[in-house]
Design a protein around this motif. Structure first.
Motif, PDB file in Angstrom:
ATOM      1  N   ASP A  29       0.851  -1.184   0.000  1.00  0.00           N
ATOM      2  CA  ASP A  29       0.000   0.000   0.000  1.00  0.00           C
ATOM      3  C   ASP A  29       0.888   1.236   0.000  1.00  0.00           C
ATOM      4  OD1 ASP A  29      -2.379  -1.452   0.093  1.00  0.00           O
ATOM      5  OD2 ASP A  29      -2.326  -1.553   2.276  1.00  0.00           O
ATOM      6  N   CYS A  30       0.482   2.251  -0.746  1.00  0.00           N
ATOM      7  CA  CYS A  30       1.299   3.450  -0.877  1.00  0.00           C
ATOM      8  C   CYS A  30       0.490   4.702  -0.592  1.00  0.00           C
ATOM      9  CB  CYS A  30       1.859   3.554  -2.296  1.00  0.00           C
ATOM     10  SG  CYS A  30       2.929   2.191  -2.758  1.00  0.00           S
ATOM     11  N   ASP A  31       1.169   5.699  -0.063  1.00  0.00           N
ATOM     12  CA  ASP A  31       0.637   7.035   0.105  1.00  0.00           C
ATOM     13  C   ASP A  31       1.531   7.971  -0.703  1.00  0.00           C
ATOM     14  OD1 ASP A  31      -1.299   6.184   1.955  1.00  0.00           O
ATOM     15  OD2 ASP A  31       0.079   6.480   3.635  1.00  0.00           O
ATOM     16  N   VAL A  32       0.939   9.085  -1.143  1.00  0.00           N
ATOM     17  CA  VAL A  32       1.700  10.086  -1.895  1.00  0.00           C
ATOM     18  C   VAL A  32       1.534  11.424  -1.204  1.00  0.00           C
ATOM     19  CG1 VAL A  32       1.863  11.336  -4.088  1.00  0.00           C
ATOM     20  CG2 VAL A  32       1.483   8.875  -4.097  1.00  0.00           C
ATOM     21  N   VAL A  33       2.647  12.127  -1.023  1.00  0.00           N
ATOM     22  CA  VAL A  33       2.631  13.500  -0.527  1.00  0.00           C
ATOM     23  C   VAL A  33       3.046  14.393  -1.676  1.00  0.00           C
ATOM     24  CG1 VAL A  33       3.721  15.164   1.022  1.00  0.00           C
ATOM     25  CG2 VAL A  33       3.136  12.882   1.856  1.00  0.00           C
ATOM     26  N   THR A  34       2.202  15.368  -1.985  1.00  0.00           N
ATOM     27  CA  THR A  34       2.544  16.352  -3.000  1.00  0.00           C
ATOM     28  C   THR A  34       2.800  17.683  -2.295  1.00  0.00           C
ATOM     29  OG1 THR A  34       1.846  17.442  -5.042  1.00  0.00           O
ATOM     30  CG2 THR A  34       0.106  16.829  -3.516  1.00  0.00           C
ATOM     31  N   LEU A  35       3.892  18.328  -2.642  1.00  0.00           N
ATOM     32  CA  LEU A  35       4.304  19.531  -1.934  1.00  0.00           C
ATOM     33  C   LEU A  35       3.531  20.766  -2.370  1.00  0.00           C
ATOM     34  CD1 LEU A  35       8.170  18.986  -2.006  1.00  0.00           C
ATOM     35  CD2 LEU A  35       6.525  18.226  -0.279  1.00  0.00           C
ATOM     36  N   THR A  36       3.383  20.973  -3.673  1.00  0.00           N
ATOM     37  CA  THR A  36       2.869  22.254  -4.146  1.00  0.00           C
ATOM     38  C   THR A  36       1.566  22.211  -4.920  1.00  0.00           C
ATOM     39  OG1 THR A  36       4.178  22.125  -6.172  1.00  0.00           O
ATOM     40  CG2 THR A  36       5.185  23.244  -4.288  1.00  0.00           C
TER      41      THR A  36
END
Length: 71
Positions: A29-36
């Motif tokens: 399972d994966c999570d994604v963090v987007t900065l902008t």
């Protein structure tokens, strides 16, 4: 096991599309963090069942968004 992927933004581009394709084939399972910029790829990732967190940074050097990491 979970994996966290960090990317500047999720607008329509090569790296963003490659990340989406990669996540479809990973055995964890994966999570994604987007900065902008969550952008349209974030919607596609959400449809794929990936949790996307947008930190709301104004740019790559916006340190005011760092407290969001503790969420």
């Amino acid at each position: 096991m979970r994996a966290l992927h960090i990317i500047t933004g999720l607008g329509v581009g090569g790296a963003e599309q490659q990340l989406r394709l990669l996540l479809r084939h990973l055995p964890v399972d994966c999570d994604v963090v987007t900065l902008t910029n969550p952008g349209p790829v974030a919607d596609g990732l959400g449809a794929d069942g990936v949790r996307v967190v947008h930190l709301g940074m104004g740019g790559n050097r916006d340190l005011a968004a760092l407290p969001a990491w503790s969420r």
